[in-house]
Design a protein around this motif. Sequence first.
Motif, PDB file in Angstrom:
ATOM      1  N   ARG A   4       0.804  -1.222   0.000  1.00 31.38           N
ATOM      2  CA  ARG A   4       0.000   0.000   0.000  1.00 31.38           C
ATOM      3  C   ARG A   4       0.838   1.273   0.000  1.00 31.38           C
ATOM      4  N   ASP A   5       2.144   1.129   0.206  1.00 29.61           N
ATOM      5  CA  ASP A   5       3.027   2.298   0.189  1.00 29.61           C
ATOM      6  C   ASP A   5       3.313   2.794  -1.226  1.00 29.61           C
ATOM      7  N   THR A   6       2.922   2.007  -2.242  1.00 27.19           N
ATOM      8  CA  THR A   6       3.147   2.393  -3.635  1.00 27.19           C
ATOM      9  C   THR A   6       2.234   3.555  -4.006  1.00 27.19           C
ATOM     10  N   LYS A   7       2.746   4.492  -4.811  1.00 26.64           N
ATOM     11  CA  LYS A   7       1.943   5.637  -5.237  1.00 26.64           C
ATOM     12  C   LYS A   7       2.152   5.895  -6.727  1.00 26.64           C
ATOM     13  N   ILE A  80      -5.089  -0.306 -11.823  1.00 25.53           N
ATOM     14  CA  ILE A  80      -6.280   0.012 -11.031  1.00 25.53           C
ATOM     15  C   ILE A  80      -5.958   0.908  -9.838  1.00 25.53           C
ATOM     16  N   GLY A  81      -4.686   1.151  -9.602  1.00 29.17           N
ATOM     17  CA  GLY A  81      -4.296   2.032  -8.510  1.00 29.17           C
ATOM     18  C   GLY A  81      -4.633   1.481  -7.140  1.00 29.17           C
ATOM     19  N   LYS A  82      -4.681   0.165  -7.006  1.00 29.61           N
ATOM     20  CA  LYS A  82      -5.018  -0.470  -5.739  1.00 29.61           C
ATOM     21  C   LYS A  82      -4.151  -1.702  -5.500  1.00 29.61           C
ATOM     22  N   GLY A 182     -10.643  -1.670   1.293  1.00 26.14           N
ATOM     23  CA  GLY A 182     -10.047  -0.927   0.189  1.00 26.14           C
ATOM     24  C   GLY A 182      -9.233  -1.740  -0.788  1.00 26.14           C
ATOM     25  N   TYR A 183      -9.178  -3.066  -0.591  1.00 28.90           N
ATOM     26  CA  TYR A 183      -8.444  -3.918  -1.523  1.00 28.90           C
ATOM     27  C   TYR A 183      -9.312  -4.236  -2.744  1.00 28.90           C
TER      28      TYR A 183
END
Length: 204
Positions: A4-7, A80-82, A182-183
């Motif tokens: 989740r740290d990926t942006k 998908i940005g997730k 949120g996954y």
Amino acid sequence: MSARDTKILKTEPLKSEDAEWTKLVLTTYTDPLGKTRTWEHAERRTRPADSEIDGVGIVAIVEKASGPEIILQKQYRPPIGKVAIEVPAGLVDAGETAEQAAVRELREETGYVGVVSESSPVMFNDPGFCNTNLKMVHVTIDMSTAENKDPKPELEENEFIEVFMVPLKNLWAECQKLEKEGYAIDARVGTLAEGIEIAQRLKL
């Protein structure tokens, strides 16, 4: 450190000639009435010439005293940005069978060494959009063997994968819970979970 740290920093158009993994295609065809039509879609550039499939998904089952559990992964997916909840998976190498690819990918992504029990027919992920296909390979993992006592993944430098297990009987409920957190639920995981849920409800 977590997936989740990926942006995402930016998104921009990509010319087909600059794409390494995919290409856009315009197919012209005639429908059952003889009318000429066109369809825009994508194709992978990576399928080996000697293979009928692009890759494999792995249904990796661990037998425990409390019941069978499935190995899942959390992995960030830029399209998908997730962070997606997925089964272990990967592309097939040249000269490799689906079963060999499954054993290799499972070891690389999770550290576990399994034994193949069976494989699915060839399946298409999103046939209205792309030609990508795969086989789902069923693998059992014996936790009593020395090689599975302390599994160590062999991830590539661009892979950030979190491995976890879920009891098969709870997979549908776990998917619902993870989505609320949120996954994104990969269709292979969701379809398997829904199939188990339907079988339980109908007592099949």
